[in-house]
Enzyme design. Structure first.
Site, PDB file in Angstrom:
ATOM      1  N   GLU B  61       2.079   5.108  -5.212  1.00  0.00           N
ATOM      2  CA  GLU B  61       1.737   6.371  -5.867  1.00  0.00           C
ATOM      3  C   GLU B  61       2.972   7.133  -6.319  1.00  0.00           C
ATOM      4  O   GLU B  61       2.986   7.726  -7.404  1.00  0.00           O
ATOM      5  CB  GLU B  61       0.877   7.235  -4.945  1.00  0.00           C
ATOM      6  CG  GLU B  61      -0.586   6.800  -4.855  1.00  0.00           C
ATOM      7  CD  GLU B  61      -0.807   5.588  -3.954  1.00  0.00           C
ATOM      8  OE1 GLU B  61       0.146   5.183  -3.240  1.00  0.00           O
ATOM      9  OE2 GLU B  61      -1.928   5.049  -3.954  1.00  0.00           O
ATOM     10  N   HIS B 130     -10.868   9.478   1.602  1.00  0.00           N
ATOM     11  CA  HIS B 130     -11.550   9.274   0.318  1.00  0.00           C
ATOM     12  C   HIS B 130     -12.420  10.469  -0.070  1.00  0.00           C
ATOM     13  O   HIS B 130     -13.234  10.364  -0.969  1.00  0.00           O
ATOM     14  CB  HIS B 130     -12.445   8.019   0.378  1.00  0.00           C
ATOM     15  CG  HIS B 130     -11.701   6.730   0.379  1.00  0.00           C
ATOM     16  ND1 HIS B 130     -10.919   6.321   1.426  1.00  0.00           N
ATOM     17  CD2 HIS B 130     -11.613   5.748  -0.557  1.00  0.00           C
ATOM     18  CE1 HIS B 130     -10.395   5.130   1.150  1.00  0.00           C
ATOM     19  NE2 HIS B 130     -10.794   4.770  -0.051  1.00  0.00           N
TER      20      HIS B 130
END
Lengths: 391, 325
Positions: B61, B130
């Site tokens: 990321e 999530h």
């Protein structure tokens, strides 16, 4: 170093090559180290190198004097900045003392259309890129957080967060490749930064996208007080192999070798061969910054050993032995150095504090309601003092 | 031309339009190419625009955002996808220390038109990391703009505007609304990106929300209407900047405000709204500004998320408490 040893080493630097067994747990390099690319010995003797001589083959005495001049003036600038910090004119200074050859050699290898991503110690590279040295001092004086237009000299602003800029360099290089341009990108970082995830990620991205970027690691042996041994168990240049591109260790105190190796790496990038890691093996002679106290963590004899390998002294010895420079040159340069010191000193002292409303400038390109609101509140608050004074 | 489409499809169409309009626009992220993203938001884009425009990246990321910064410095306009909210933190350093500050640091010489897309929020029964709502962590950082559409039309247009912005925009996509369909006009001229919208008129109390819970607030307003209460719903759309003028106008009308978001209430965007609206509307308010949101606890396992997320009853309870003053 012999021609034979260099030639024998060549295949081991290519991706997937046979791993070197000489040192897997130490990270040291002696002047006789066959892994170390060196063209000038500490005594100033020119040694042949089958692989890299070609990159400095056409160098003229004038260009050699130019490299010497760059290093001397950069050192003088650095010394002046250190003094200015001691005099309270700068809040902090990160000295490059000892790293002049790594920076001037690599900096002079870049082409005008190449793009440089520095950390915060690349004063010599900035010099090579034509950034006025006084511009480097604004952030250390506390009048701005940058001080130059990165696109004027293709020299990005200094980056304080360790290793961040290696990803910016990689992304920029990906863009260069997309544009079909034949320029290259060079990212500077230190041995401490090699432990950062961003540096590892930049190696991954650059390899995967075959980005035209050169990673130039100045291994100056110390990340503040942490020695290189606390960053790695293998020589840093060997890391490149694991990512699928070549790594090479160059004598970072040898300006000629740094010039040659960086030219080679930049040409690889330009010709579409992808990234290269260059480890310039050098030494930070001074403190990490003026806030640091290296006497707490390293011995004087270590510094003394590196003083004997001084990058400026060795080129002077070579210039003198080869009759490439006379006393007049050195005297003139000395005068030029003093003039530079004076100019820097005067420029720093004349540097105005920024306008107080600069706090709210350039926070956003397109503006932001909260910034506008707070600027107005700030203005009203300031104006309230003016009213009192005016009564 | 107006068409009914799901929110995810609206973003897809918006990205397609941006890719067609400007060769400098790039899509980057993990799985965004062949797979079309784990939510299929980028479905078909690589097939039509090629691997050099729609870029499958390594699983890193910080690398995605850091290289996007470099590409933006080179003149590109990258739209990067962070696969899930809880995975943005490896990139948080690049976003906060680099993406947010380079424009200021360069005294305006450098612009970083990077959009960071983050599917966020809960309600889909996912495993940990999530389902989070980290928008306040980004809103606290000067230099970033934070938006979150609640419906397909806004998703379409706000994405266009985010890509055209010269500032970095963190684009929070309400993942549990990805499949909700709505009318999208690809020709209607949209309002400004950072302007809130009254999506239901009312007179007794204002419900202010953004992203996934705007729909919930409409359900609350429906339920309250059955009890004779008239609630106004304000879709904030933008978290930074926040459109305080629109909130103030609504509160001056209704005199009561309840802020709803999924993120933890503590130090959340509701706290900022409550503080500022108290300053602006002190003499208009009939009740303290109340907040409904997540608890100061890690996002719980899926079997407990209904308890954690603001639901109909919790918001109605806050409405009742406000009206009781």
């Amino acid at each position: 170093m012999t021609v034979e040893s260099t030639a024998a080493r060549k295949p081991r630097r290519s991706a997937g090559g046979k791993a070197g067994t000489k040192r897997t747990t130490r990270n040291t390099a002696q002047d006789t180290d066959p892994e170390l690319v060196q063209l000038l010995t500490p005594e100033g003797e020119r040694v042949k190198n089958a692989e890299y001589d070609q990159y400095v083959a056409g160098i003229t005495p004038e260009e050699l004097r130019g490299l010497y001049r760059d290093m001397v003036l950069t050192r003088r600038f650095d010394a002046e900045a250190t003094s200015l910090q001691r005099q309270g004119e700068l809040g902090l200074w990160a000295s490059l003392l000892g790293q002049e050859a790594a920076q001037i050699g690599s900096g002079r290898a870049t082409r005008e259309d190449d793009y440089v991503f520095p950390t915060y110690r690349e004063h010599g590279v900035a010099w090579c890129r034509g950034v006025d040295p006084t511009n480097l001092l604004g952030m250390f004086r506390g009048v701005n957080n940058g001080g130059w237009d990165p696109n004027s000299n293709n020299f990005q602003l200094y980056t304080i967060v360790i290793g961040s800029q290696t990803l910016h360099a990689t992304g920029y290089a990906m863009g260069v490749a997309k544009d079909g341009a034949d320029s290259a990108v060079i990212a500077y970082f230190g041995d401490g930064a090699s432990s950062q995830g961003d540096v590892a990620e930049s190696f991954t991205f650059s390899a995967v996208y075959n980005a035209p970027v050169v990673f130039f690691c100045q291994n100056n042996q110390w990340a503040i007080s942490e020695p290189t041994e606390k960053q790695t168990r293998v020589p840093l240049y060997q890391r490149a192999r694991g990512y699928g591109f070549p790594g090479v260790r160059v004598d970072g105190n040898d300006v000629l070798a740094c010039l040659a190796v960086t030219k080679w790496a930049l040409e690889r990038a330009r010709s579409g061969e992808g990234p290269t890691l260059v480890e310039a093996y050098t030494y930070r002679m001074g403190a990490h910054t003026t806030s640091d106290d290296p006497t707490r963590y390293r011995h004087d004899d270590e510094r003394a050993a590196w003083e004997a390998k001084d990058p400026i002294l060795r080129l002077r010895r070579y210039l003198e032995a080869a009759n490439h420079a006379d006393e007049g040159f050195f005297a003139e340069l000395e005068a030029e150095s003093e003039a530079l010191g004076r100019r820097v000193r005067e420029a720093v002292r004349a540097m105005p504090d920024p306008d107080r409303f600069a706090i709210f400038e350039n926070v956003y390109a397109d503006g932001h309601a909260l910034v506008d609101e707070e600027r107005a509140q700030f203005a009203a608050y300031q104006a309230s003092f003016a009213d009192v004074e005016g009564v | 031309m107006a068409e009914k489409m799901a929110l995810a499809k609206a973003i897809n169409e918006s990205l397609r339009r941006a890719l067609e309009a400007d060769p400098k626009v790039l899509i980057m992220g993990e799985d965004v190419g062949k797979l079309g993203g784990v939510f299929r938001v980028t479905d078909g884009l690589q097939k039509d625009f090629g691997e050099s425009r729609v870029i499958d990246t390594p699983l890193a990321e910080s690398g995605i955002v850091g290289t996007a910064i470099g590409l933006a410095l080179r003149g590109y306009r990258p739209v990067v996808e962070i696969q899930f909210d809880g995975f943005v933190f490896p990139a948080y350093d690049q976003i906060v220390t680099q993406l947010a500050k380079m424009h200021a640091r360069s005294l305006g010489k450098v612009k970083l038109p990077v959009v960071v897309r983050i599917p966020y929020g809960g309600g889909i029964g996912a495993v940990e990391h999530h389902s989070e709502s980290p928008e306040a962590l980004f809103a606290h950082v000067a230099g970033l703009k934070i938006v979150s559409p609640s419906n397909a039309s806004d998703a379409y247009w706000m994405m266009q505007q985010a890509i055209q912005s010269d500032d970095p925009v963190i684009f929070f996509e309400p993942k549990r609304r990805y499949w909700d369909k709505g009318e999208v006009s690809t020709e209607a001229i949209p309002g400004p990106l950072h302007k809130a919208q009254v999506t239901r008129e009312g007179t007794d109390l204002t419900l202010a929300a953004y992203g996934p819970v705007v729909k919930l607030c409409h359900e609350v307003a429906e339920a309250a209407a059955e009890e004779g209460k008239s609630l106004e719903v304000l879709d904030l759309r933008s978290v930074s900047p926040l459109d305080f003028d629109s909130i103030q106008a609504s509160v001056e009308k209704t005199r009561r405000l309840v802020v709803v978001h999924e993120a933890p209430v503590f130090f959340g965007s509701g706290a900022e709204i409550a503080a500022r609206i108290t300053e602006r509307c002190f003499y208009h308010l009939e009740a303290p500004v109340l907040r409904v949101g997540g608890y100061h606890a890690p996002y719980p396992p899926a079997r407990l998320e209904e308890e954690y997320l603001p639901g109909l009853d919790r918001v109605l309870d806050a409405v009742d408490r406000s009206l009781a003053y």
